[in-house]
Design an enzyme around this catalytic site. Sequence first.
Site, PDB file in Angstrom:
ATOM      1  N   GLU A   1     -32.126  36.890 -76.145  1.00  0.00           N
ATOM      2  CA  GLU A   1     -31.172  36.008 -76.826  1.00  0.00           C
ATOM      3  C   GLU A   1     -31.779  34.655 -77.190  1.00  0.00           C
ATOM      4  OE1 GLU A   1     -30.633  37.436 -73.885  1.00  0.00           O
ATOM      5  OE2 GLU A   1     -29.086  38.951 -74.272  1.00  0.00           O
TER       6      GLU A   1
ATOM      7  N   VAL B   1     -52.917  20.622 -66.981  1.00  0.00           N
ATOM      8  CA  VAL B   1     -52.186  19.542 -66.326  1.00  0.00           C
ATOM      9  C   VAL B   1     -50.754  19.531 -66.840  1.00  0.00           C
ATOM     10  CG1 VAL B   1     -51.979  17.018 -66.089  1.00  0.00           C
ATOM     11  CG2 VAL B   1     -54.226  18.105 -65.944  1.00  0.00           C
TER      12      VAL B   1
ATOM     13  N   HIS C   1     -46.452   9.714 -74.982  1.00  0.00           N
ATOM     14  CA  HIS C   1     -47.352  10.680 -74.361  1.00  0.00           C
ATOM     15  C   HIS C   1     -48.715  10.641 -75.050  1.00  0.00           C
ATOM     16  CE1 HIS C   1     -43.205  11.955 -73.677  1.00  0.00           C
ATOM     17  NE2 HIS C   1     -43.604  12.543 -72.577  1.00  0.00           N
TER      18      HIS C   1
ATOM     19  N   PHE D   1     -23.145  35.426 -73.698  1.00  0.00           N
ATOM     20  CA  PHE D   1     -24.588  35.200 -73.700  1.00  0.00           C
ATOM     21  C   PHE D   1     -25.025  34.023 -74.575  1.00  0.00           C
ATOM     22  CE2 PHE D   1     -24.432  39.787 -72.351  1.00  0.00           C
ATOM     23  CZ  PHE D   1     -24.632  39.487 -71.012  1.00  0.00           C
TER      24      PHE D   1
ATOM     25  N   SER E   1     -22.579  47.252 -80.863  1.00  0.00           N
ATOM     26  CA  SER E   1     -21.408  46.652 -80.222  1.00  0.00           C
ATOM     27  C   SER E   1     -20.869  45.468 -81.002  1.00  0.00           C
ATOM     28  CB  SER E   1     -21.764  46.174 -78.807  1.00  0.00           C
ATOM     29  OG  SER E   1     -22.364  47.212 -78.065  1.00  0.00           O
TER      30      SER E   1
ATOM     31  N   HIS F   1     -19.273  39.506 -67.774  1.00  0.00           N
ATOM     32  CA  HIS F   1     -19.321  39.682 -69.219  1.00  0.00           C
ATOM     33  C   HIS F   1     -18.130  39.045 -69.948  1.00  0.00           C
ATOM     34  CE1 HIS F   1     -22.544  42.306 -68.116  1.00  0.00           C
ATOM     35  NE2 HIS F   1     -22.775  42.672 -69.351  1.00  0.00           N
TER      36      HIS F   1
ATOM     37  N   HIS G   1     -50.284  11.961 -69.048  1.00  0.00           N
ATOM     38  CA  HIS G   1     -49.311  12.745 -69.821  1.00  0.00           C
ATOM     39  C   HIS G   1     -48.228  11.895 -70.479  1.00  0.00           C
ATOM     40  CE1 HIS G   1     -46.421  15.856 -70.881  1.00  0.00           C
ATOM     41  NE2 HIS G   1     -45.509  15.155 -70.243  1.00  0.00           N
TER      42      HIS G   1
END
Lengths: 692, 692
Positions: free
Chosen positions: A433, A203, A30, A458, A400, A494, A277
Amino acid sequence: MTNTTQLDQLCINTLRTLSIDAVQKAQSGHPGTPMGAAPIAYCLWQRFLRYDPENPNWPNRDRFVLSSGHASMLLYSLLFLSGVKATSQSDDGDGLAVKLDDIKHFRQAGSHCTGHPEYGRTSGVETTTGPLGQGTATSVGMAIAERWMAASYNRSEHHLFEHNVYALCGDGDMMEGISSEAASLAGHLKLANLCWIYDQNHVSIEGSTRISFTEDVAARFLSYGWQVTHVEDANDLDLLTRGYNIFLDTHDRPTLIIVQSHIGYGSPTKQDSKEAHGEALGAEEARLTKAFYGWNPDTQFHVPDGVAEHFRKHFGYRGTRLRITWEAQFSTYRKQYPELAEQIDRMQRRELPEGWDSVLPTFPADAKGLSTREASGKVMNAIAEKMPWLIGGAADLAPSTKTYLNFAHAGDFQSPNSTGSYHGRNLHYGVREHAMGAISNGLSLSGLRPYSASFLVFTDYCRGALRLSAMMKLPVISIWTHDSINLGEDGPTHQPVEQLASLRAMPGMIVLRPADANEVVEAWRVIMQITDCPVCLVLSRQALATLDRTCYAPASGVAHGAYVLADSPDHKPDVLLLGTGSEVALCLSAYEQLKKEKINARVISLPSWELFEKQSQVYQDSVLPPQISARVAVEAASSFGWERYIGIGGSVIGLDCYGLSAPMETVAKHFGFDVAHIVAAAKKQMTCHVSR
Amino acid sequence: MTNTTQLDQLCINTLRTLSIDAVQKAQSGHPGTPMGAAPIAYCLWQRFLRYDPENPNWPNRDRFVLSSGHASMLLYSLLFLSGVKATSQSDDGDGLAVKLDDIKHFRQAGSHCTGHPEYGRTSGVETTTGPLGQGTATSVGMAIAERWMAASYNRSEHHLFEHNVYALCGDGDMMEGISSEAASLAGHLKLANLCWIYDQNHVSIEGSTRISFTEDVAARFLSYGWQVTHVEDANDLDLLTRGYNIFLDTHDRPTLIIVQSHIGYGSPTKQDSKEAHGEALGAEEARLTKAFYGWNPDTQFHVPDGVAEHFRKHFGYRGTRLRITWEAQFSTYRKQYPELAEQIDRMQRRELPEGWDSVLPTFPADAKGLSTREASGKVMNAIAEKMPWLIGGAADLAPSTKTYLNFAHAGDFQSPNSTGSYHGRNLHYGVREHAMGAISNGLSLSGLRPYSASFLVFTDYCRGALRLSAMMKLPVISIWTHDSINLGEDGPTHQPVEQLASLRAMPGMIVLRPADANEVVEAWRVIMQITDCPVCLVLSRQALATLDRTCYAPASGVAHGAYVLADSPDHKPDVLLLGTGSEVALCLSAYEQLKKEKINARVISLPSWELFEKQSQVYQDSVLPPQISARVAVEAASSFGWERYIGIGGSVIGLDCYGLSAPMETVAKHFGFDVAHIVAAAKKQMTCHVSR
């Protein structure tokens, strides 16, 4: 360009042409961003960055994170021209982190100039980047670490920690959600030592950013509580200098410097286009571009006289001087505050404090038991009290996940206010998260021992960051509770199912799912001694019986990843029952039931596949004797991968569908997680398999 | 509350008390948000929402997305009081989507009132929510779908599609990066039919949002190009009405209505506290709260006279009238534009157009071949030209993933401007993978057939959304290119390793990794006929030989997930070689080599584990004869899971570490992906295994 000297320009164009030539030779890479952003980086390094090329591990160095990891050649050119030394942590053989030969072998096996910057592979690379948004978010972790170390170790006469964290980023970084999360938190925490430099070239791969990204980035960062300033022309060192000074003069918030640049600057046909790029310019275009720079088009990898010297003279000497002064200061500090100095030393070496494990609890047998998240909270608090640099938090789930450090003076990490200070140990990540994962990486890269926490499901929100923890071999601890369908009523959204398999599939990640409170203790004992890879600690929401270790094997077997918990008296079982976490107790109940029916079973607790697979073949075979093919695995999760231990003919009691919203007992029964099913599966296995 | 009638208040309090009672009875759930946000939802449903409870599938209905999925009882109470009918798509037995009995059995097995709203389980639930940020991002997809359908099907005299999309969201949604990505794109696209209602109660699980979330949300959304308005008191129906009217009067951008509310409104000790969020109020607190509402504290699940009637009279009649008018209009339209009407019908029924596969290419044998991404681009373009509602795009990687629809009039989806219009088929997602995943879900939920695209490694950035595609059984197509270490120079950050295993572990997801151009054709043939689950199509960056199907079995075997590509003449092979994607050709070369050495091998192309496992046991055994245990699997990815097909004693040529930045050939050789290794592994297998 008022104050750009000829030498400045020569240096900048050397950064550019090295990048052009490296990409051209590799026919891969690049070039556009290094060409556009070279003056941004040059100005920062040459005039501001406090960094000693002689010692790239100096703890109080400024950090430079190249979040636009694809522009790696810019970083390599800087490391090369600055003469940054290799360190023992990397695999650089001698002297320099990046040699000209590395640049000539950009993107080839053996070169330190890899496609994207890789931490641990090339000295001076502060963090692995490439996946967009990771560098920016990680830089927030580094800035938090500095604030915490300053608050914890600086004394009025000794400012041991006062460094800044710079991240160079692009349009892609700005679009990624992880950057938004991290920027919002950085603003909340008023991290005045954090500076993002947004190389705005308009860009991206599909073309002009006008097709998808037209928000007002400055206004957005103001809304996060950042200082924002603009530099209208990346080639103007004056304006850039003004921008960096605004950052240095801002003491109550992070700073975003938005710099207008031209991707592929100087390329007659590719400047400002997506073609600049991600591919080599082409030989002829490279020649024309060099001509535009006033370069001899026939030279390649050309470093004009005086360029490297210029880098060393300003950037290098400044850094070396600062580092030497710092070391003198640190040795005075060491005499005055030996205990604090020892902490700093240990932290940098990833060593544990003496006696860190002297206070680990033992849990008495108890049929009612407690959840492994609760047990973990107690163990972690005990360790954290002994180890000041164990810090972390949850993505809005501390209550929790039981991850709040609640001993006296633990405190909350906040910009100094009524509720906390930068000396606090409890981070409040908010519901973010992915940023939490990357920030943890940044904390670890600065020497702290971070933990993070959320629900197991998660992990899906932060795998991008977890993968980089593993790739960088960072001992980040992540704690994932509510680890199965047994969380009950919250239902399938969950209830994790495939997350255990997905984490086990990730190279370099250790997954630990303890079966009771004492396995939790042993899991933490293992975790704390790990220095070179991340760990996912997977914990139950529901109470689990604390096993009676006078009847069953001691929990210290956790260190081996798997161990025989209960066995037939002659150690010649007819069937193996393998379980992890909450399903181990079910296996034990099945074992007792089978015993009544005169069937010899063995129960194997298998909290960590990865640790088990590090054991000798002899040990592995002693736990899982190859000649016994009647095998049942029980895990309240996807069966994916279990054939590794039970073979094609084995039986898995798992679930390969999504869960159910109902009370835990109903859910477990619905999916067949009960003793009767295990017993039936064991008997069926015994009729199918004749031991070899 | 100037214009809140007694009946309004009674309705609002019924929503609240039903929620309180359901959570209290279940001893599980989230009462606080329903209590605080009830007037917000009531005002919207009663006064604005165009929705026919008699037909919750009416295509031109307004959408209401409860992004705060934990507040599910609010939605269930609305569905119940409005008398929303069950539809055949859900498993509701009779009549109503939600019955009082369902509410009384909130979070119990069999109830339609699951912990979080589940699409397909409960009529009227527009999308599954719970994982924060998914609802908001999905709503952007629904809004895009409406704009596209309006631009594509409306005619000057027929406004078939003109509906709005509302999403009710909370502090957690606002913090998640996926929402930032989606909001930025929605602003760029000027989706004036999109309204997010931000229930700002300043409380999340760890306590006050002041500890982690102090950004200026209004300023942030203004920076995205949204309209923003404030409602200072959630209990003021006048202000709420004004807010919704501002949305309806705004025709050039999406609208955010920020509503100040009180979590647990009315609860004497829990209002405005985190204790109101995720647990039952407690019997006594529930009584006191009811007293505050002027409710009889002794009643439970009480629906006062007139409440349901009031819902039906305004909300219900309005919607039914609109739907009946629409149907009349649609039948006129059908006469005038039979082809367009047929498209709409098919789209809603998830049927393909006639002749959709008449133009599928066949690729001639070619040793040089082409990459499967290129082949896929051709096939997809051919199908898309026949199927107008196949629309999609990439996360700034259309050129690299070959997913741009480039036939005449395909066009770009943009707010009408110089570069595109709402009739365009190519979406430009920007570098926003997670939002792309959720937006695709929204497009699918509105009847379109969406595709999305990025590099395989970036599935890690959007698993949260992919999981919901699978859970909702949506036929979303996601295209993942650069599928292995064979992408070469970009190195380990971009080289997927564990992603294939991680996707295969996801329940309800079909993964397809074709081996050559003709397998790509067959993969698309399979994909297009799928109506009830998402597919990941995994494609190579590098060219793959187009196999000579006169020598090897036809590619139509792809439909079975696995098929015998080459076999020993007697169909009694000594060893099985299993491969997917780019490694199939390697297996064939090894097969030819083994043949020269008089060893009988069989090559099995295994593009989809999931499709293979749907086949009969007889077919599976015909491909993988159980008596042949000498097996070698070859896949340039984590070996995790392969024991399912090769057994404990089989051999996997894979990689369980991260990749390497170097040219493809070097990388492949470095990790042992060559014929010699396969041949050696096959021979070793044959010495270890005696066929049973």
